[in-house]
Every structure is written in C-alpha cells, then in structure tokens.
Design a protein around this motif. Structure first.
Motif, mmCIF file in Angstrom:
data_model
loop_
_atom_site.group_PDB
_atom_site.id
_atom_site.type_symbol
_atom_site.label_atom_id
_atom_site.label_comp_id
_atom_site.label_asym_id
_atom_site.label_seq_id
_atom_site.Cartn_x
_atom_site.Cartn_y
_atom_site.Cartn_z
ATOM 1 N N LEU A 26 0.860 -1.197 0.000
ATOM 2 C CA LEU A 26 0.000 0.000 0.000
ATOM 3 C C LEU A 26 0.892 1.241 0.000
ATOM 4 C CD1 LEU A 26 -2.941 -0.868 2.454
ATOM 5 C CD2 LEU A 26 -2.989 -0.835 -0.044
ATOM 6 N N THR A 139 1.436 1.876 6.466
ATOM 7 C CA THR A 139 0.516 0.888 5.906
ATOM 8 C C THR A 139 -0.493 0.458 6.960
ATOM 9 O OG1 THR A 139 2.171 0.093 4.343
ATOM 10 C CG2 THR A 139 0.352 -1.394 4.838
ATOM 11 N N LEU A 208 -4.955 5.420 -2.786
ATOM 12 C CA LEU A 208 -4.252 4.144 -2.610
ATOM 13 C C LEU A 208 -3.581 3.733 -3.926
ATOM 14 C CD1 LEU A 208 -6.941 2.234 -0.490
ATOM 15 C CD2 LEU A 208 -4.841 3.310 0.347
ATOM 16 N N HIS A 210 -2.091 2.392 -7.052
ATOM 17 C CA HIS A 210 -1.842 0.983 -7.361
ATOM 18 C C HIS A 210 -1.412 0.828 -8.818
ATOM 19 C CE1 HIS A 210 -5.755 1.104 -9.361
ATOM 20 N NE2 HIS A 210 -6.316 1.514 -8.228
#
Length: 280
Positions: A26, A139, A208, A210
């Motif tokens: 994360l 995290t 977040l 990604h």
C-alpha cells in the motif's frame, strides 16, 4: 586519508550505490519520502522488494501481491534499480552481490519473526545509515482507516476517531503530517511545459495508488511529452463515493502522484468536471 585512502578515493569516484529494502505494501507518501531521502544519500538507488512469502513469515500477509508492489516501486522517480525477492534480513552478501556501499532505513525498528533486528549484520559492519521517518502515515494506519471507517485523515480529528486510532493503530496514526512548500519543492519535478510540448491531462482521485493508476499514467504520458495530472479534492471524492473515501487525503495523494516518474506536473484540487478554463 585512512582506510586505504578511503577506498582509493572510492575507486576514482565511482557512483555511490545505496540500498533500501522493504515491503512497500500500500505505497504511501512516507514510502516515497524514504526513497527520496535514500536517493539523496548517494548516486544510484537500488531498492529491494520482499516476497509475499517472506513478509507473511515475519509480519503477516501483505495486502498487495509482490508483482504489484514491484511495479509500483519501479515507477518511483528516485528508484534506479529494483531487486525482487530481497531477503527480509538485510545481509552483507546481498549488498556485496549488488555492489552496494551501504543501506538505509527509517528510524523505526524493523524486526524478524524472532524479534531480532533485520539490519543487525549490516549495522555491525558499519554499512547502515538512518533516514528520517515520515510521521502521520503507515501501511498499518491506512488499513486502520479502511477497517474503522474513520474520516480524521481528511477532516479535523473527531474525538471518536482519535480514540479509535489510539487503541488499534500504530503509534504514528494520530500524528498529522502538515503540508509545507518545502514538501512540494522536494517532490516536484521542476519541469515546465514549453509552447512546443504536447501536454496530456489526466484527472483522478489516485487514492491508494496501485498498478492500475501507474499504468494509466504511463499510457497517458506516452501520448505526449508532458503529463499534467489532476488530483481531485477530498470533498469531491467523498460526495460521490461516500463512506470515508478517499482513504488518503489530498496532501497524501498529491505527494504520491508527484513521486511517479511519468508525471511532469500536477493540479492540486483539480475540478471534478473538466472546463475550458482548465484546458486553457
């Protein structure tokens, strides 16, 4: 100059190679700031990424798979090389294999499953340096925000949120990291679009961050030669998604987007609807 003329003036000023390993689960701006500091400590930054199996053994299962974490770390603009399946216990053999001068880590202690220091061997050999930990995010904190449905990360802390975070999250959870102009300067690319540039604009929440986000920004950057990324306000995202979204506040999302190597400039608090004024 002692010790073999300081390694024969470090073999005639060869590039200083720095090692920084971690889970990078994360990815957040604390991770990015650690990588920025690690890069500033030398010339070439080599980043180790632990495997799912190693993390599960020593800390518990990661949220993201190793291939996802590897791709996100590789997109950070301060990272020069990435080593997959780096051992959880940082070893001299690993540093020597990759021609590393020393490794760095934050001020928080990293331990193995048996409670021993993950960096004991390299510390004993004098090949370890501390970098400053970034307070206010981890995290563990991010997972806590998702599970507890708190909103303190993008609004003033309520007493209820603060008590929840104090009980179940990490010691840094209730510490806010305040944005400063220096933060922005440190993360900024410093690039300015020229009249001849083909500017591509891509807006989003980028919550977040990604691999899907990374791939979208990479594809957008390939459409031109200057990528401008719009980052929506917390309030705009929360109005449309509800609950406690975004999980990361505007400051956290901004710094993380700015750390991506495909990004040239950002619009902080970009309007949800694209207008002619914004395009102009």
């Amino acid at each position: 100059m002692a010790e073999g003329a300081e390694g024969e003036e470090r073999k005639e000023k060869r590039p200083l190679r720095v090692w920084c390993d971690g889970c990078w689960d994360l990815m957040h701006f604390g991770h990015a700031n650690a990588l920025r500091q690690a890069k500033a400590a030398g010339d070439i930054l080599v980043v180790g990424v632990h495997s799912d199996a190693d993390i599960t053994k020593h800390k518990g299962p990661p949220v993201l798979h190793d291939v996802e974490r590897l791709e996100v770390v590789s997109a950070c603009k301060w990272v020069d090389e990435v080593v997959f399946d780096a051992p959880y216990e940082t070893q001299l053999a690993t540093l020597d294999k990759h021609h590393i001068d020393f490794c760095v880590h934050g001020e928080d202690v990293s331990t193995r499953a048996d409670g021993t220091d993950s960096f004991f061997e390299v510390k004993e050999a004098g090949r370890f340096k501390f970098i400053k930990r970034t307070d206010g995010v981890s995290t563990t904190d991010l997972v806590g925000r998702m599970l507890l449905m708190t909103k303190g990360h993008f609004k003033r802390f309520s007493q209820e949120d603060a008590e929840l975070l104090e009980r179940v999250a990490s010691p840094t959870a209730a510490k806010m990291h305040f944005q400063t102009s220096m933060n922005i300067v440190q993360f900024s690319s410093g690039r300015v679009a020229k009249p001849t540039d083909r500017i591509v604009f891509i807006p989003g929440g980028w919550d977040l961050l990604h691999v899907g986000h990374i791939r979208a920004m990479k594809a957008a950057r390939e459409m031109g030669n200057f990528l401008l990324v719009g980052i929506w306000h917390d309030e705009d995202i929360n109005k449309r998604k509800g609950a406690n979204y975004p999980i990361m506040n505007l400051h956290e999302r901004t710094m993380l987007v700015m750390s991506c190597k495909y990004v040239d400039e950002v619009v902080i608090g970009a309007p949800y609807a694209i207008t002619e004024d914004l395009i102009d």
